[in-house]
Design a protein around this motif. Structure first.
Motif, mmCIF file in Angstrom:
data_model
loop_
_atom_site.group_PDB
_atom_site.id
_atom_site.type_symbol
_atom_site.label_atom_id
_atom_site.label_comp_id
_atom_site.label_asym_id
_atom_site.label_seq_id
_atom_site.Cartn_x
_atom_site.Cartn_y
_atom_site.Cartn_z
ATOM 1 N N LEU A 1 34.709 8.101 35.825
ATOM 2 C CA LEU A 1 35.467 8.346 34.609
ATOM 3 C C LEU A 1 36.766 7.564 34.694
ATOM 4 C CD1 LEU A 1 35.022 12.203 34.547
ATOM 5 C CD2 LEU A 1 33.896 10.603 33.038
ATOM 6 N N SER A 2 36.921 6.615 33.788
ATOM 7 C CA SER A 2 38.130 5.806 33.830
ATOM 8 C C SER A 2 38.966 6.112 32.596
ATOM 9 C CB SER A 2 37.740 4.326 33.870
ATOM 10 O OG SER A 2 38.713 3.569 33.227
ATOM 11 N N ARG B 1 40.094 3.242 30.433
ATOM 12 C CA ARG B 1 39.139 2.731 29.449
ATOM 13 C C ARG B 1 39.036 3.648 28.239
ATOM 14 N NH1 ARG B 1 33.781 0.902 32.173
ATOM 15 N NH2 ARG B 1 32.940 1.651 30.218
ATOM 16 N N VAL B 2 39.191 4.943 28.492
ATOM 17 C CA VAL B 2 39.189 5.871 27.360
ATOM 18 C C VAL B 2 40.359 5.549 26.436
ATOM 19 C CG1 VAL B 2 39.408 8.289 26.700
ATOM 20 C CG2 VAL B 2 38.028 7.662 28.675
ATOM 21 N N GLY C 1 39.816 2.731 24.290
ATOM 22 C CA GLY C 1 38.834 2.975 23.237
ATOM 23 C C GLY C 1 39.460 3.399 21.930
#
Lengths: 262, 269
Positions: free
Chosen positions: B45-46, B49-50, B53
């Motif tokens: 889970l990064s 990167r979330v 988004g």
């Protein structure tokens, strides 16, 4: 002896039945003739399917460690997504239930959330979240969670609508505020439904999370897709059997949990 | 109640905990927390990167609005094909699931047949339609035929299981009565088993038509015909406005189908 012959249906009943049969056949004929089916492939299908299964044996067990790791990831996605969905679905259920919703606007908002999240398939949610967050488990967890919001929200809203009003009134009569009414009047009444719905959805989510990888959203589907693309049917067969095992295991666990808590 | 009891009036009521045993209760909380830590730690889970988004989500939704309903013929073709796939698969699937339901009912077939029937239904149920669709697309080629086969398997898994359970719950008296008149296996099925389970079968079939319609909308994503393929293409080409239009129509059709199937099933019972 008279010539009376026993029949199950009267003439009128039979007429209606035959009309229904006729309509069904007509719809079937329309569908089959209109579908873009290439018939030589259909007649060839049993041979092709048999051929495919023949190529699947013997199983290729060399990638077993990798498959095991991917399966654990798949189960994690399903479990975390179910937890996330609970967090999002319970407020939705609260506003989507007619007897607890604060006002009509929120009631319709709740219903809109329930309907739209439930009617869009997990794989479509996954496509969207992969486009937003890129390939990986985050997209997968969100896809499964969003699809579950509508499912859990709808069933929990129905459970809330069916509660016994007198218990709420009794707690209100003691002078309890809104939060206390929810905690002592509503929650105990819907708790069995809550556990039942959660366990059911978790079981479904394990099945659903096996396909997320096909659109890049993590889990076992990723290595399934790559093995299929490589025509590595022996590994495909191993993965399929592993998926079967996990799904059946999930079903057994959820059946045991259901017996335990209900 | 005597007035001498100490602390009366100050006694506060506490809600009894859901799990009475404190060791089990706190043990369970600890287990859930430990699982949560393990699961989130082992997944990649990064959060960076979330965070990235979010602007992408804004971009996608701004391109998706307003939905583009202009390519109507493409959409109509896709949905009609999906509906046809669902109809054909439901009719064939329901007939086959009656057959497998009989084979998987403990009280009408020998034990070996029962186990085989149960195994077929369990396998059909365990695989998600999309996985089945991929296999069929590879086996029989792209197109609606693979979709029809997929949904037949899907129907057998669901309707077959519930039919087997319905057959196992029938009144054995009627079976004995037909047997006593000298009826063979087929006569027993036709006059003692079917009349007891057919109302349920009709209800299940209509429910399955609804389920198949939902599933037929997505098997196209892997090339098995129907609107799913159109949706997938519009997504790949970043035609988000067209994709949103397809999604809206899909939701409306599913709602109609659900209401229709619910009404018929209510009028049956």
């Amino acid at each position: 002896m008279n010539s009376y012959k026993w029949q199950r249906y009267t003439f009128a009943e039979r007429l209606v039945r035959y009309l229904i049969y006729l309509a069904t056949v007509a719809v079937l004929v329309w569908s089959v003739s209109d579908l873009d089916i290439f018939w030589p492939w259909v007649w060839d299908a049993p041979v092709q399917i048999g051929d495919l299964f023949a190529r699947m044996s013997p199983l290729n067990l060399s990638g077993l460690r990798q498959i095991g790791a991917a399966l654990i990831e798949t189960v994690h996605i399903a479990t975390l997504a179910t937890l996330l969905a609970l967090v999002l679905a319970l407020p939705t259920a609260y506003i989507a239930a007619q007897n607890t919703t604060p006002n009509r606007l929120l009631l319709w908002l709740g219903r809109l959330i329930v309907v739209s999240t439930r009617s869009v398939n997990t794989i479509i949610w996954a496509l969207l979240f992969v486009a937003i967050f890129g390939p990986g488990v985050v997209a997968g967890i969100l896809a499964i969670a969003f699809r579950s919001i509508g499912f859990i929200g709808k069933l929990m809203a129905e459970a809330i609508e069916e509660i016994d009003k007198r218990q709420i009134e009794a707690i209100e009569a003691t002078g309890a505020g809104k939060g206390k009414v929810v905690l002592y009047g509503i929650v105990p009444q819907v708790l069995p439904a809550f556990f039942a719905v959660t366990i059911l959805r978790w079981d479904i989510n394990i099945r659903e999370s096996t396909v997320l990888g096909l659109v890049g959203a993590g889990g076992i589907g990723l290595i399934l897709q790559s093995s299929i693309d490589l025509f590595d049917w022996q590994t495909v067969a191993t993965i399929l059997i592993a998926i079967l095992g996990v799904v059946i295991l999930g079903e057994l666990v959820s059946a045991a949990l259901r017996r335990r808590v209900l | 109640m005597s007035a001498s009891s100490p602390g009366l009036g100050r006694r506060t009521w506490r809600r009894p905990p859901a799990i009475a045993n404190p060791y089990l209760r706190y043990g369970l909380y600890a287990a859930v927390a430990a699982y949560f830590a393990w699961a989130t730690g082992s997944l990649e889970l990064s959060w960076a990167r979330v965070a990235q988004g979010v602007p992408r989500a804004v971009a996608i939704f701004s391109r998706a609005l307003p939905p583009d309903f202009s390519r109507r013929s493409l959409m109509v073709d896709g949905f009609v094909e999906s509906i046809q796939i669902a109809i054909v698969a439901t009719l064939i699937g329901v007939i086959l699931s009656l057959l497998f339901g009989i084979l998987a009912a403990r009280n009408v077939v020998p034990r070996a047949v029962y186990l085989l029937g149960r195994a077929v239904i369990a396998v059909a149920r365990s695989f998600h339609p999309i996985i089945v669709a991929i296999i069929f697309v590879k086996a029989v080629g792209f197109g609606p035929f693979a979709g029809v086969l997929t949904l037949i398997v899907y129907s057998i898994g669901f309707v077959g299981k519930l039919m087997a359970e319905a057959i196992e719950e029938i009144d054995p008296g009627q079976v004995e009565a037909v047997r006593a008149t000298g009826g063979g296996f087929l006569k027993v099925l036709a006059y003692a088993v079917f009349p007891q389970v057919l109302p349920r079968q009709v209800g299940l079939s209509i429910y399955q038509l609804d389920s198949n319609l939902r599933a037929s909308a997505v098997v196209g994503i892997v090339g098995a015909g129907g609107i799913g393929g159109t949706l997938m293409n519009s997504f790949r080409r970043f035609d988000y406005d067209f994709a949103l239009a397809i999604l809206i129509v899909m939701i409306v059709i599913i709602l109609f189908s659900e209401a229709f199937s619910g009404r018929i099933r209510r009028s049956l019972t």
